[in-house]
Every structure is written in C-alpha cells, then in structure tokens.
Design a protein around this motif. Structure first.
Motif, PDB file in Angstrom:
ATOM      1  N   LYS A  65       0.826  -1.204   0.000  1.00 15.16           N
ATOM      2  CA  LYS A  65       0.000   0.000   0.000  1.00 15.16           C
ATOM      3  C   LYS A  65       0.860   1.254   0.000  1.00 15.16           C
ATOM      4  O   LYS A  65       1.830   1.348   0.746  1.00 15.16           O
ATOM      5  CB  LYS A  65      -0.928   0.012   1.212  1.00 15.16           C
ATOM      6  CG  LYS A  65      -2.150  -0.872   1.073  1.00 15.16           C
ATOM      7  CD  LYS A  65      -3.028  -0.807   2.312  1.00 15.16           C
ATOM      8  CE  LYS A  65      -4.244  -1.706   2.163  1.00 15.16           C
ATOM      9  NZ  LYS A  65      -5.070  -1.731   3.396  1.00 15.16           N
ATOM     10  N   GLY A  66       0.503   2.167  -0.860  1.00 13.22           N
ATOM     11  CA  GLY A  66       1.255   3.401  -0.965  1.00 13.22           C
ATOM     12  C   GLY A  66       2.463   3.308  -1.869  1.00 13.22           C
ATOM     13  O   GLY A  66       3.082   4.330  -2.193  1.00 13.22           O
ATOM     14  N   ARG A  67       2.822   2.110  -2.287  1.00 16.30           N
ATOM     15  CA  ARG A  67       3.995   1.928  -3.160  1.00 16.30           C
ATOM     16  C   ARG A  67       3.608   1.393  -4.527  1.00 16.30           C
ATOM     17  O   ARG A  67       4.232   1.755  -5.532  1.00 16.30           O
ATOM     18  CB  ARG A  67       4.990   0.965  -2.513  1.00 16.30           C
ATOM     19  CG  ARG A  67       5.536   1.434  -1.180  1.00 16.30           C
ATOM     20  CD  ARG A  67       6.694   0.549  -0.698  1.00 16.30           C
ATOM     21  NE  ARG A  67       6.294  -0.835  -0.476  1.00 16.30           N
ATOM     22  CZ  ARG A  67       6.877  -1.878  -1.054  1.00 16.30           C
ATOM     23  NH1 ARG A  67       7.865  -1.701  -1.898  1.00 16.30           N
ATOM     24  NH2 ARG A  67       6.476  -3.116  -0.772  1.00 16.30           N
ATOM     25  N   PHE A  68       2.606   0.526  -4.582  1.00 13.05           N
ATOM     26  CA  PHE A  68       2.186  -0.112  -5.835  1.00 13.05           C
ATOM     27  C   PHE A  68       0.832   0.429  -6.268  1.00 13.05           C
ATOM     28  O   PHE A  68      -0.014   0.751  -5.430  1.00 13.05           O
ATOM     29  CB  PHE A  68       2.065  -1.627  -5.665  1.00 13.05           C
ATOM     30  CG  PHE A  68       3.362  -2.366  -5.459  1.00 13.05           C
ATOM     31  CD1 PHE A  68       4.560  -1.706  -5.223  1.00 13.05           C
ATOM     32  CD2 PHE A  68       3.382  -3.742  -5.517  1.00 13.05           C
ATOM     33  CE1 PHE A  68       5.747  -2.385  -5.037  1.00 13.05           C
ATOM     34  CE2 PHE A  68       4.558  -4.453  -5.334  1.00 13.05           C
ATOM     35  CZ  PHE A  68       5.747  -3.771  -5.086  1.00 13.05           C
ATOM     36  N   THR A  69       0.627   0.477  -7.584  1.00 14.66           N
ATOM     37  CA  THR A  69      -0.652   0.909  -8.134  1.00 14.66           C
ATOM     38  C   THR A  69      -1.047  -0.016  -9.269  1.00 14.66           C
ATOM     39  O   THR A  69      -0.267  -0.206 -10.218  1.00 14.66           O
ATOM     40  CB  THR A  69      -0.577   2.346  -8.657  1.00 14.66           C
ATOM     41  OG1 THR A  69      -0.157   3.222  -7.613  1.00 14.66           O
ATOM     42  CG2 THR A  69      -1.938   2.794  -9.173  1.00 14.66           C
ATOM     43  N   ILE A  70      -2.244  -0.572  -9.174  1.00 15.85           N
ATOM     44  CA  ILE A  70      -2.763  -1.423 -10.237  1.00 15.85           C
ATOM     45  C   ILE A  70      -3.673  -0.595 -11.131  1.00 15.85           C
ATOM     46  O   ILE A  70      -4.372   0.303 -10.666  1.00 15.85           O
ATOM     47  CB  ILE A  70      -3.523  -2.645  -9.662  1.00 15.85           C
ATOM     48  CG1 ILE A  70      -3.870  -3.647 -10.763  1.00 15.85           C
ATOM     49  CG2 ILE A  70      -4.765  -2.207  -8.905  1.00 15.85           C
ATOM     50  CD1 ILE A  70      -4.434  -4.965 -10.219  1.00 15.85           C
ATOM     51  N   SER A  71      -3.645  -0.888 -12.411  1.00 15.38           N
ATOM     52  CA  SER A  71      -4.551  -0.209 -13.337  1.00 15.38           C
ATOM     53  C   SER A  71      -4.867  -1.149 -14.490  1.00 15.38           C
ATOM     54  O   SER A  71      -4.130  -2.109 -14.744  1.00 15.38           O
ATOM     55  CB  SER A  71      -3.940   1.093 -13.859  1.00 15.38           C
ATOM     56  OG  SER A  71      -2.728   0.842 -14.545  1.00 15.38           O
ATOM     57  N   ARG A  72      -5.946  -0.864 -15.157  1.00 10.75           N
ATOM     58  CA  ARG A  72      -6.347  -1.689 -16.291  1.00 10.75           C
ATOM     59  C   ARG A  72      -6.810  -0.791 -17.431  1.00 10.75           C
ATOM     60  O   ARG A  72      -7.392   0.257 -17.192  1.00 10.75           O
ATOM     61  CB  ARG A  72      -7.453  -2.672 -15.899  1.00 10.75           C
ATOM     62  CG  ARG A  72      -8.720  -2.019 -15.383  1.00 10.75           C
ATOM     63  CD  ARG A  72      -9.635  -3.003 -14.665  1.00 10.75           C
ATOM     64  NE  ARG A  72     -10.219  -3.985 -15.540  1.00 10.75           N
ATOM     65  CZ  ARG A  72     -10.886  -5.052 -15.109  1.00 10.75           C
ATOM     66  NH1 ARG A  72     -11.004  -5.277 -13.825  1.00 10.75           N
ATOM     67  NH2 ARG A  72     -11.412  -5.910 -15.958  1.00 10.75           N
ATOM     68  N   ASP A  73      -6.512  -1.185 -18.636  1.00 15.53           N
ATOM     69  CA  ASP A  73      -6.962  -0.488 -19.827  1.00 15.53           C
ATOM     70  C   ASP A  73      -7.784  -1.499 -20.611  1.00 15.53           C
ATOM     71  O   ASP A  73      -7.233  -2.341 -21.333  1.00 15.53           O
ATOM     72  CB  ASP A  73      -5.761   0.019 -20.635  1.00 15.53           C
ATOM     73  CG  ASP A  73      -6.179   0.868 -21.821  1.00 15.53           C
ATOM     74  OD1 ASP A  73      -7.272   0.654 -22.367  1.00 15.53           O
ATOM     75  OD2 ASP A  73      -5.398   1.749 -22.214  1.00 15.53           O
ATOM     76  N   LEU A  81       0.982  -2.890 -13.282  1.00 18.42           N
ATOM     77  CA  LEU A  81       1.313  -2.742 -11.873  1.00 18.42           C
ATOM     78  C   LEU A  81       2.521  -1.830 -11.780  1.00 18.42           C
ATOM     79  O   LEU A  81       3.636  -2.218 -12.143  1.00 18.42           O
ATOM     80  CB  LEU A  81       1.614  -4.094 -11.225  1.00 18.42           C
ATOM     81  CG  LEU A  81       1.839  -4.038  -9.709  1.00 18.42           C
ATOM     82  CD1 LEU A  81       0.534  -3.685  -8.994  1.00 18.42           C
ATOM     83  CD2 LEU A  81       2.384  -5.362  -9.182  1.00 18.42           C
ATOM     84  N   GLN A  82       2.279  -0.607 -11.344  1.00 15.95           N
ATOM     85  CA  GLN A  82       3.365   0.347 -11.116  1.00 15.95           C
ATOM     86  C   GLN A  82       3.914   0.095  -9.737  1.00 15.95           C
ATOM     87  O   GLN A  82       3.168   0.170  -8.750  1.00 15.95           O
ATOM     88  CB  GLN A  82       2.859   1.775 -11.250  1.00 15.95           C
ATOM     89  CG  GLN A  82       3.921   2.827 -10.987  1.00 15.95           C
ATOM     90  CD  GLN A  82       5.021   2.825 -12.033  1.00 15.95           C
ATOM     91  OE1 GLN A  82       4.755   2.734 -13.212  1.00 15.95           O
ATOM     92  NE2 GLN A  82       6.270   2.925 -11.576  1.00 15.95           N
ATOM     93  N   MET A  83       5.200  -0.184  -9.657  1.00 17.46           N
ATOM     94  CA  MET A  83       5.828  -0.507  -8.382  1.00 17.46           C
ATOM     95  C   MET A  83       6.908   0.528  -8.086  1.00 17.46           C
ATOM     96  O   MET A  83       7.884   0.638  -8.836  1.00 17.46           O
ATOM     97  CB  MET A  83       6.440  -1.907  -8.431  1.00 17.46           C
ATOM     98  CG  MET A  83       5.457  -2.988  -8.853  1.00 17.46           C
ATOM     99  SD  MET A  83       6.128  -4.661  -8.722  1.00 17.46           S
ATOM    100  CE  MET A  83       7.449  -4.578  -9.921  1.00 17.46           C
ATOM    101  N   ASN A  84       6.715   1.286  -7.024  1.00 22.76           N
ATOM    102  CA  ASN A  84       7.667   2.312  -6.610  1.00 22.76           C
ATOM    103  C   ASN A  84       8.258   1.958  -5.258  1.00 22.76           C
ATOM    104  O   ASN A  84       7.711   1.147  -4.516  1.00 22.76           O
ATOM    105  CB  ASN A  84       6.967   3.672  -6.532  1.00 22.76           C
ATOM    106  CG  ASN A  84       6.397   4.115  -7.868  1.00 22.76           C
ATOM    107  OD1 ASN A  84       6.951   3.817  -8.925  1.00 22.76           O
ATOM    108  ND2 ASN A  84       5.279   4.818  -7.828  1.00 22.76           N
TER     109      ASN A  84
END
Length: 123
Positions: A65-73, A81-84
């Motif tokens: 949480k707060g580091r990864f972001t899931i998205s779909r097109d 999956l953006q992983m920071n």
C-alpha cells in the motif's frame, strides 16, 4: 482461449521503480476481476493487488500500500502494476491472473494465469 503475457520485470536497486504489464487475449477484460500475485522463493504465493470487474474498486496487500498501483486499460486489454520504492523483500516472480468472479484472491484462487515475470530488487 484466455491468455496472459507479463513483461516489465528485471533487476532494480532498492528504492527504484518498475512497471509490470500484462497483455491479455481471448476474453473481454472488463468482465473479469484482475490481479497481480507474487511468489518468492521459499514462500507461499500471495495476492499483491487486484481490481474488481463490477466497480473497478482496487485492493492492495498491506505491504505494498502506498507503493504499488494497479490499473487496467480495457480497450487495450492491458493490466499494469506500477511498483515504486521497491524493497529487497519485493523480489519474486510476479503473475497476472483473472477470474470471472469478483472473489477475494486472498481466499480463493483465480482461474486464469500468466507465466510470470521475475522482479529482483538488490539492496
């Protein structure tokens, strides 16, 4: 036939970022719940993040949480999956998966799986 191809994995230093992509085919993406999972050596597979089909609500494991972001097109039939702020403990094979049911992937397995992409975070 439902198929996934993951990409974007690699070697990154701690604190760095990666963006995983999952190219789907053989189905209508917006009808499925989609998730990212990971399997680290010596550990059980775990659900990292998922998005439901009914309302696109997203969920994350506490440790991302707060580091990864899931998205779909849905138009491109892609999931990301953006992983920071990556940590060495994020090292694992990451899988994209889907299911027609909006189930909790921490309790129930998804039906369709990709082959995975390796993410290695060095300290």
């Amino acid at each position: 036939e439902v198929q996934f191809v993951e990409s974007g994995g690699g070697l990154v230093q701690a604190g760095g970022s990666l963006r995983l992509s999952c190219a789907a085919s053989g189905f209508t993406l917006d009808a499925y719940a989609i998730g990212w999972f990971r399997h680290a050596r010596g550990k059980a597979r775990e659900a990292v993040s998922w998005v439901l089909s009914r309302d696109n609500s997203t969920y994350y494991a506490d440790y991302v949480k707060g580091r990864f972001t899931i998205s779909r097109d849905n138009a491109k039939i892609m999931v990301y999956l953006q992983m920071n702020h990556l940590k060495p403990e994020d090292t694992a094979v990451y899988y994209c998966a889907a299911d027609l049911r909006d189930i909790d992937p921490t309790k129930h397995g998804y039906a369709y799986w990709g082959q995975g992409t390796q993410v290695t975070v060095s300290s």
